[in-house]
Design an enzyme around this catalytic site. Structure first.
Site, PDB file in Angstrom:
ATOM      1  N   GLY A 284     -11.796  77.846  13.812  1.00  0.00           N
ATOM      2  CA  GLY A 284     -10.847  76.727  13.857  1.00  0.00           C
ATOM      3  C   GLY A 284     -10.673  76.303  15.310  1.00  0.00           C
ATOM      4  O   GLY A 284     -10.277  77.113  16.157  1.00  0.00           O
ATOM      5  N   ALA A 285     -11.022  75.052  15.580  1.00  0.00           N
ATOM      6  CA  ALA A 285     -10.916  74.556  16.966  1.00  0.00           C
ATOM      7  C   ALA A 285      -9.826  73.496  17.052  1.00  0.00           C
ATOM      8  O   ALA A 285      -9.906  72.560  17.836  1.00  0.00           O
ATOM      9  CB  ALA A 285     -12.256  73.982  17.426  1.00  0.00           C
ATOM     10  N   GLY A 286      -8.800  73.672  16.213  1.00  0.00           N
ATOM     11  CA  GLY A 286      -7.663  72.748  16.258  1.00  0.00           C
ATOM     12  C   GLY A 286      -6.687  73.194  17.335  1.00  0.00           C
ATOM     13  O   GLY A 286      -7.076  73.825  18.326  1.00  0.00           O
TER      14      GLY A 286
ATOM     15  N   VAL B  69      -4.194  75.529  17.392  1.00  0.00           N
ATOM     16  CA  VAL B  69      -4.057  76.978  17.640  1.00  0.00           C
ATOM     17  C   VAL B  69      -5.378  77.545  18.169  1.00  0.00           C
ATOM     18  O   VAL B  69      -5.402  78.305  19.151  1.00  0.00           O
ATOM     19  CB  VAL B  69      -3.638  77.740  16.353  1.00  0.00           C
ATOM     20  CG1 VAL B  69      -3.572  79.235  16.624  1.00  0.00           C
ATOM     21  CG2 VAL B  69      -2.284  77.245  15.855  1.00  0.00           C
TER      22      VAL B  69
ATOM     23  N   ASN C 284      -5.052  76.886   1.859  1.00  0.00           N
ATOM     24  CA  ASN C 284      -5.607  77.737   2.901  1.00  0.00           C
ATOM     25  C   ASN C 284      -6.330  78.973   2.346  1.00  0.00           C
ATOM     26  O   ASN C 284      -7.228  79.507   3.003  1.00  0.00           O
ATOM     27  CB  ASN C 284      -4.526  78.134   3.903  1.00  0.00           C
ATOM     28  CG  ASN C 284      -4.246  76.992   4.879  1.00  0.00           C
ATOM     29  OD1 ASN C 284      -4.953  75.992   4.883  1.00  0.00           O
ATOM     30  ND2 ASN C 284      -3.232  77.135   5.703  1.00  0.00           N
TER      31      ASN C 284
ATOM     32  N   ASN D 120      -1.730  80.336   8.027  1.00  0.00           N
ATOM     33  CA  ASN D 120      -0.561  80.525   7.163  1.00  0.00           C
ATOM     34  C   ASN D 120      -0.841  80.180   5.708  1.00  0.00           C
ATOM     35  O   ASN D 120      -1.747  79.402   5.441  1.00  0.00           O
ATOM     36  CB  ASN D 120       0.586  79.635   7.669  1.00  0.00           C
ATOM     37  CG  ASN D 120       1.416  80.353   8.719  1.00  0.00           C
ATOM     38  OD1 ASN D 120       1.768  81.499   8.546  1.00  0.00           O
ATOM     39  ND2 ASN D 120       1.693  79.662   9.817  1.00  0.00           N
TER      40      ASN D 120
ATOM     41  N   ARG E 186       9.666  84.724  20.143  1.00  0.00           N
ATOM     42  CA  ARG E 186      10.678  83.659  19.955  1.00  0.00           C
ATOM     43  C   ARG E 186      12.072  84.240  20.155  1.00  0.00           C
ATOM     44  O   ARG E 186      12.908  83.655  20.851  1.00  0.00           O
ATOM     45  CB  ARG E 186      10.540  83.049  18.555  1.00  0.00           C
ATOM     46  CG  ARG E 186       9.333  82.131  18.473  1.00  0.00           C
ATOM     47  CD  ARG E 186       9.218  81.410  17.141  1.00  0.00           C
ATOM     48  NE  ARG E 186       8.158  80.410  17.228  1.00  0.00           N
ATOM     49  CZ  ARG E 186       7.304  80.113  16.260  1.00  0.00           C
ATOM     50  NH1 ARG E 186       7.390  80.730  15.083  1.00  0.00           N
ATOM     51  NH2 ARG E 186       6.388  79.197  16.431  1.00  0.00           N
TER      52      ARG E 186
ATOM     53  N   HIS F 275       6.342  86.566   7.647  1.00  0.00           N
ATOM     54  CA  HIS F 275       6.368  85.494   8.636  1.00  0.00           C
ATOM     55  C   HIS F 275       6.806  84.236   7.897  1.00  0.00           C
ATOM     56  O   HIS F 275       6.010  83.485   7.382  1.00  0.00           O
ATOM     57  CB  HIS F 275       4.962  85.314   9.217  1.00  0.00           C
ATOM     58  CG  HIS F 275       4.889  84.265  10.272  1.00  0.00           C
ATOM     59  ND1 HIS F 275       5.727  84.236  11.350  1.00  0.00           N
ATOM     60  CD2 HIS F 275       4.058  83.201  10.428  1.00  0.00           C
ATOM     61  CE1 HIS F 275       5.414  83.207  12.126  1.00  0.00           C
ATOM     62  NE2 HIS F 275       4.416  82.561  11.574  1.00  0.00           N
TER      63      HIS F 275
END
Ligand code: APR
Length: 309
Positions: free
Chosen positions: A9-11, A13, A95, A120, A151, A175
């Site tokens: 995945g090169a999006g 994230v 997904n 996710n 976070r 999560h």
């Protein structure tokens, strides 16, 4: 470099993970995506930053899964991100197909790798990845706890006006909305936060942590968070490569710990060269244990939707 990390995945994230990995300078990176030109272009761009930023690892982009051959670690970020109003569970079946397809290729081309899942809904996709690859459970883990903990650390530092790096936090559970922040195990340079922050503010911070991803989705409007998720994944890679035996929260396969088995969920683990080397069983109070087991039951229901018994 003699180590290789594949990022699927090169999006947002994936590309940010590749950037942080390049900056960390400990491995070559292969960036894989189905969109022609995207991983190649981002890979080349990241390489060209190397001489200025001071790193030497190659970042190559490809559309072919066979190019992950020999990868020591695979970071799975492919998938659709959340849109406003969408829960992580809405992403479930969309997904699962993507993760299942990629898992078959990881099994084929990088059978000795350790896989870190970021897609996710995280705990379910990590479970699916382990089942489809058939890898030992210690070599398949999910990146969530480090993100959720970072976070919480950030919010506490903001509250107190102290260094973010001095805050240690532990967040367990799923999560998602069933996350279990543990203020009892959260400290500032060793000082329990209960000594520093009033109870109602701690409660508010724990709540903000649980909704931390959603807060960013709402602000971005067209996607979900990526800087902190990418940073968290790179910390996990480093712990595995350097055999750091680092204690981090991660989604791991439980075999009876906390009275839970046959699912992946966020727990404290020791992360080293073998992946998840140990699951730490903290003494939880009744409420915390109930929340964790509640997360687990929700996941069991979702696994049924995915066709698992
Ligand atoms: N193989 C490789 N890449 C794929 C595949 C596949 N089978 N299917 C989709 N992709 C790619 C898309 O082409 C896209 O470039 O995955 C990339 C996802 O990138 P973004 O849409 O920018 O999503 P991102 O924000 O990176 O989130 C990815 O991480 O945090 C989670 O919830 C998030 O599940 C989502 C994932």
């Amino acid at each position: 470099m003699n180590k290789k990390i594949a990022v699927i995945g090169a999006g947002n994230v994936g590309a940010t993970t590749a950037m942080y990995l390049a900056e960390a300078n400990f491995a070559d990176v292969v960036l894989v995506d189905i969109i022609e030109g995207t991983p190649q272009g981002k890979g080349l761009d990241l390489c060209q930053a190397g001489p200025v930023r001071g790193y030497n690892g190659m970042v190559t982009g490809t559309n072919k899964m066979k190019d992950i051959k020999g990868a020591d670690i695979v970071i799975m970020t492919a998938g659709l991100p959340r849109k406003p109003g969408m829960s992580r569970e809405d992403l479930l079946n969309m997904n699962a197909d993507i993760v299942g397809g990629v898992a078959k290729n990881i099994k084929k081309f990088a059978p000795k790798s350790t896989v870190i899942v970021v897609s996710n809904p995280l705990d379910l996709m990590t479970f699916h990845m382990q089942k489809v690859t058939g890898f030992p459970a210690n070599r398949v883990l999910g990146q969530a706890g480090v993100l959720d903990s970072t976070r919480m650390r950030t919010f506490i530092a903001m509250e107190l006006g102290v260094a973010m790096t001095d805050v240690q936090a532990m967040v367990l559970g799923g999560h998602g909305d069933t996350m279990v922040p543990l203020p009892r195990y959260t400290t500032v340079s060793g000082v329990p936060i209960a000594e520093l922050i009033p109870a109602d503010r701690i409660k508010a911070i724990a709540k903000r942590t649980a909704g931390g991803g959603g807060e960013i989705v709402k602000l971005l409007k067209t996607g979900s968070a990526y800087y902190a998720p990418a940073a968290a994944s790179v910390q996990m890679c480093r712990a595995i490569f350097n055999d750091e035996k680092k204690v981090l929260a991660a989604s791991a396969s439980l075999t009876g710990q906390y009275g839970i088995k046959n699912i992946y969920i966020g727990v404290p683990v020791v992360l080293g060269a073998k992946g998840v080397e140990k699951i730490l069983e903290l003494k939880l109070n009744k409420g915390e244990l109930k929340s964790l087991q509640g997360s687990a039951s929700t996941y069991k229901e979702h696994l049924k939707i995915m066709g698992y018994k």
